[in-house]
Design a protein around this motif. Structure first.
Motif, short mmCIF file in Angstrom:
data_model
loop_
_atom_site.label_atom_id
_atom_site.label_comp_id
_atom_site.label_asym_id
_atom_site.label_seq_id
_atom_site.Cartn_x
_atom_site.Cartn_y
_atom_site.Cartn_z
N ARG A 218 25.47 -5.18 3.75
CA ARG A 218 25.22 -3.75 3.93
C ARG A 218 26.45 -2.97 3.49
NH1 ARG A 218 23.82 -4.35 10.28
NH2 ARG A 218 22.44 -6.17 10.11
N HIS A 219 26.25 -1.98 2.64
CA HIS A 219 27.38 -1.21 2.10
C HIS A 219 27.13 0.28 2.31
CE1 HIS A 219 28.54 -4.97 0.16
NE2 HIS A 219 27.28 -5.06 -0.27
N PHE A 220 28.07 0.96 2.96
CA PHE A 220 27.96 2.38 3.23
C PHE A 220 29.17 3.11 2.67
CE2 PHE A 220 25.79 0.15 6.72
CZ PHE A 220 24.51 0.63 6.52
N LEU A 221 28.98 4.38 2.36
CA LEU A 221 30.09 5.18 1.84
C LEU A 221 31.20 5.28 2.87
CD1 LEU A 221 29.82 8.40 -0.23
CD2 LEU A 221 31.21 8.43 1.82
N THR A 222 30.81 5.41 4.14
CA THR A 222 31.77 5.51 5.23
C THR A 222 31.09 5.08 6.51
OG1 THR A 222 33.18 7.02 6.52
CG2 THR A 222 31.15 7.93 5.63
N ASP A 223 31.87 4.61 7.47
CA ASP A 223 31.31 4.33 8.79
C ASP A 223 31.73 5.40 9.80
OD1 ASP A 223 33.97 3.76 9.07
OD2 ASP A 223 33.71 1.68 9.72
N ARG A 224 32.32 6.48 9.28
CA ARG A 224 32.74 7.58 10.15
C ARG A 224 31.53 8.20 10.85
NH1 ARG A 224 36.66 12.70 8.69
NH2 ARG A 224 36.25 13.90 10.56
N GLU A 225 31.67 8.49 12.13
CA GLU A 225 30.57 9.10 12.87
C GLU A 225 30.35 10.54 12.41
OE1 GLU A 225 29.01 9.52 17.44
OE2 GLU A 225 31.13 9.99 17.07
N ILE A 226 29.10 10.85 12.12
CA ILE A 226 28.72 12.23 11.81
C ILE A 226 28.08 12.80 13.08
CG2 ILE A 226 27.41 13.75 10.30
CD1 ILE A 226 29.56 12.17 8.86
N SER A 227 28.90 13.45 13.87
CA SER A 227 28.41 14.00 15.13
C SER A 227 27.55 15.23 14.88
CB SER A 227 29.59 14.38 16.03
OG SER A 227 30.31 15.47 15.44
N MET A 228 26.91 15.72 15.93
CA MET A 228 26.07 16.90 15.80
C MET A 228 26.88 18.11 15.37
SD MET A 228 23.52 16.42 19.05
CE MET A 228 22.42 17.72 18.51
N SER A 229 28.07 18.25 15.92
CA SER A 229 28.90 19.40 15.57
C SER A 229 29.37 19.31 14.12
CB SER A 229 30.10 19.50 16.51
OG SER A 229 30.87 18.30 16.46
N ILE A 230 29.71 18.11 13.66
CA ILE A 230 30.12 17.95 12.26
C ILE A 230 28.94 18.19 11.33
CG2 ILE A 230 30.85 16.24 10.55
CD1 ILE A 230 32.78 15.12 12.58
N ALA A 231 27.75 17.71 11.71
CA ALA A 231 26.56 17.92 10.89
C ALA A 231 26.28 19.41 10.71
CB ALA A 231 25.35 17.23 11.53
N ARG A 232 26.41 20.16 11.79
CA ARG A 232 26.17 21.61 11.69
C ARG A 232 27.24 22.27 10.83
NH1 ARG A 232 24.99 24.53 17.16
NH2 ARG A 232 22.87 23.88 16.67
N LEU A 233 28.48 21.84 10.97
CA LEU A 233 29.56 22.40 10.16
C LEU A 233 29.32 22.10 8.68
CD1 LEU A 233 32.35 23.75 9.97
CD2 LEU A 233 33.38 21.50 10.39
N MET A 234 28.91 20.88 8.38
CA MET A 234 28.62 20.51 7.00
C MET A 234 27.46 21.30 6.43
SD MET A 234 28.96 16.40 7.57
CE MET A 234 28.14 15.94 6.05
N SER A 235 26.43 21.52 7.25
CA SER A 235 25.23 22.18 6.75
C SER A 235 25.45 23.66 6.49
CB SER A 235 24.07 21.98 7.73
OG SER A 235 24.33 22.65 8.95
N THR A 236 26.29 24.28 7.30
CA THR A 236 26.53 25.72 7.11
C THR A 236 27.68 25.96 6.13
OG1 THR A 236 28.06 25.81 8.99
CG2 THR A 236 25.73 26.23 9.44
N GLY A 237 28.67 25.06 6.15
CA GLY A 237 29.84 25.22 5.29
C GLY A 237 30.77 26.33 5.73
N HIS A 238 30.51 26.90 6.91
CA HIS A 238 31.31 28.02 7.40
C HIS A 238 32.22 27.56 8.54
CE1 HIS A 238 29.04 30.63 4.85
NE2 HIS A 238 27.91 30.41 5.50
N ALA A 239 33.49 27.40 8.23
CA ALA A 239 34.46 27.01 9.24
C ALA A 239 34.88 28.24 10.04
CB ALA A 239 35.66 26.36 8.59
N LYS A 240 34.79 28.16 11.36
CA LYS A 240 35.12 29.30 12.21
C LYS A 240 36.55 29.24 12.74
CE LYS A 240 30.32 29.87 13.72
NZ LYS A 240 29.41 29.87 14.89
N SER A 241 37.21 28.15 12.50
CA SER A 241 38.57 28.01 13.01
C SER A 241 39.39 27.19 12.02
CB SER A 241 38.55 27.30 14.37
OG SER A 241 38.10 25.97 14.22
#
Length: 458
Positions: A218-241
């Motif tokens: 099994r080969h993955f790009l990364t095993d880093r956890e994509i949490s709910m907060s990171i997923a939302r940040l990625m989807s919006t692309g708008h960093a608030k801090s």
């Protein structure tokens, strides 16, 4: 239960996702016994699908207080469905229904789930305060699968599949995948350019599906956890801090580094003539292939009977869409995988079935999915007309799988290219006007847009 093929992967699929025959309903017969989902007598499939939907309707009408009340508002009972045309009267849920929880805290989501679900989670004894932990708790209780959408619009969609739904869906998906190659090695490689460590739909699905493959393959790009907060940040692309800006910057670097790792991996697999199953959003593979093209890298993965699957739709930055035929040619030219072994998948979080492309790009639906096309007033339309996609899905056991989507599609009575029986969707699937952008493949588009532009200029 009879094993579909004497192969290590088939045996694992059966062990992980098989269901005891004595518990089968009609939809289980379709999933576990049909040798090929896309080459069957149309009339026989219609009869089995109709019976499966009737059984599903009875289940949700009797077990789901919510759906029972909804049916009463429509003055509908499952007994009203006596022939195929009566399926048009089944009460449907909008896909936005799965994000209508009152608040983003575990207890509120649990209480909402208790109201809408056909199965129960038992007593609420989750001690934490975060949703990520709650999803782990809920998944353990269900013995199934929990996933969430990207949260692009500010609200996640939550899907809770119990063990029955989970087993049915995954066996069907794995069976579809394993039937594509002409021959199947006992231990092929599984390549997904993403993270399986997430509850985000595409990563969760592909992470679970990978379990039929040996861990070392099994080969993955990364095993880093994509949490709910990171997923939302990625989807919006708008960093608030400032912290979020640093996270986005790190994610971009991780994507670029991960893609370099993937290119090296594919070169190694090609050199060793190892069979590979590559599954990826199309934009992600597009990014990798652009880099390979720039460097003059050409592989011959087809010689090892490798296959490529894409899914998630094609709305690259500025709504540029690469035609399926052009993309298939790029796969063949760059990866050396013939067009017949490049498959584009249409699916969504709410549907326990897939649309699988043929050589003409038309999407052939799993035979248990009953497709419908609706106009702006939710009136039913016929073949060869563009409208809103809706479907009846009898696999769903933990929620009513009778859904109106925001996708604009055209349904054809039969495929004009490949000749396989049954209705198909035109390949030009888009979002309806006013429908929110959706899909996990949207997540990385913003992050990768600049990289695409740089690569395409070269």
């Amino acid at each position: 239960m009879e094993i579909a093929n004497d192969n290590v992967l088939w045996r694992r699929a059966n062990e992980l996702f098989g269901r005891p025959r004595e518990q089968w309903t009609t939809v289980d017969e379709m999933i576990y016994e049909l040798p090929d989902y896309f080459n069957n007598d149309v009339e026989k499939m219609e009869k089995m699908r109709f019976k499966a939907i009737k059984e599903s309707l009875n289940h949700h009408y009797e077990k789901s207080r919510f759906y029972n009340q909804l049916c009463k508002e429509y003055n509908f009972t499952p007994d009203d469905v006596k022939e195929m045309k009566d399926l048009e009267n089944v009460p449907l849920l909008p896909d936005t229904f799965f994000k209508e929880y009152p608040a983003e805290n575990p207890k509120a989501v649990f209480e909402w789930l208790e109201r809408i679900s056909t199965v129960k989670l038992g007593n609420y004894d989750y001690k934490g305060n975060d949703l990520q932990g709650f999803l782990r708790w809920a998944e353990g209780r269900l013995e199934g699968l929990v996933n969430h959408s990207s949260g692009t619009t500010g609200h996640y969609s939550f899907m809770f599949r119990d063990k029955i739904t989970f087993q049915r869906f995954y066996f069907a998906a794995i069976k579809t995948l394993l039937n594509i190659p002409d021959s199947l090695d006992d231990e092929p490689h599984y390549v997904y350019p993403g993270s399986p460590n997430t509850f985000l739909t595409i990563g969760k699905w592909l992470g679970e599906g990978a379990k039929v493959f040996s861990e070392s393959k099994r080969h993955f790009l990364t095993d880093r956890e994509i949490s709910m907060s990171i997923a939302r940040l990625m989807s919006t692309g708008h960093a608030k801090s400032f912290k979020e800006k640093l996270i986005l910057r790190a994610l971009k670097k991780a994507m670029i580094k991960g893609e370099e790792k993937m290119i090296t991996l594919l070169e190694e697999l090609d050199k060793k003539r190892e069979q590979s199953v590559i599954i990826t959003p199309p934009f992600q593979l597009y990014s990798i292939m652009l880099k390979m093209k720039e460097r003059g890298i050409k592989l011959n993965l087809g010689e090892s009977n490798s296959v490529v699957f894409t899914g998630g739709g094609w709305k690259i930055f500025e709504n540029r869409k690469v035609p399926l035929s052009e993309f298939a040619s790029m796969v063949e030219d760059t990866l050396g995988v013939p067009s017949k072994y490049y498959i584009d998948i249409y699916g969504m979080s709410e549907m326990n079935g897939l649309g699988v492309s043929c050589e003409g790009g038309y999407k052939h639906l799993h035979p248990w999915i009953h497709p419908m096309i609706l106009d702006d007033n939710q009136g039913h339309m016929g073949y060869d007309e563009w409208g809103r996609f809706a479907f009846l899905d009898p696999i769903a056991n933990s929620y009513p799988g009778y859904i109106i989507t925001g996708d604009r599609v055209k349904l054809l009575e039969k495929c004009p290219v490949c000749g396989k029986p049954g209705p198909v969707l035109d390949s030009d699937i888009t979002r309806m006007a006013g429908a929110e952008a959706k899909g996990c493949a949207n997540l990385m588009r913003g992050l990768m847009a600049e990289e695409f532009k740089k690569a395409e200029k070269k």
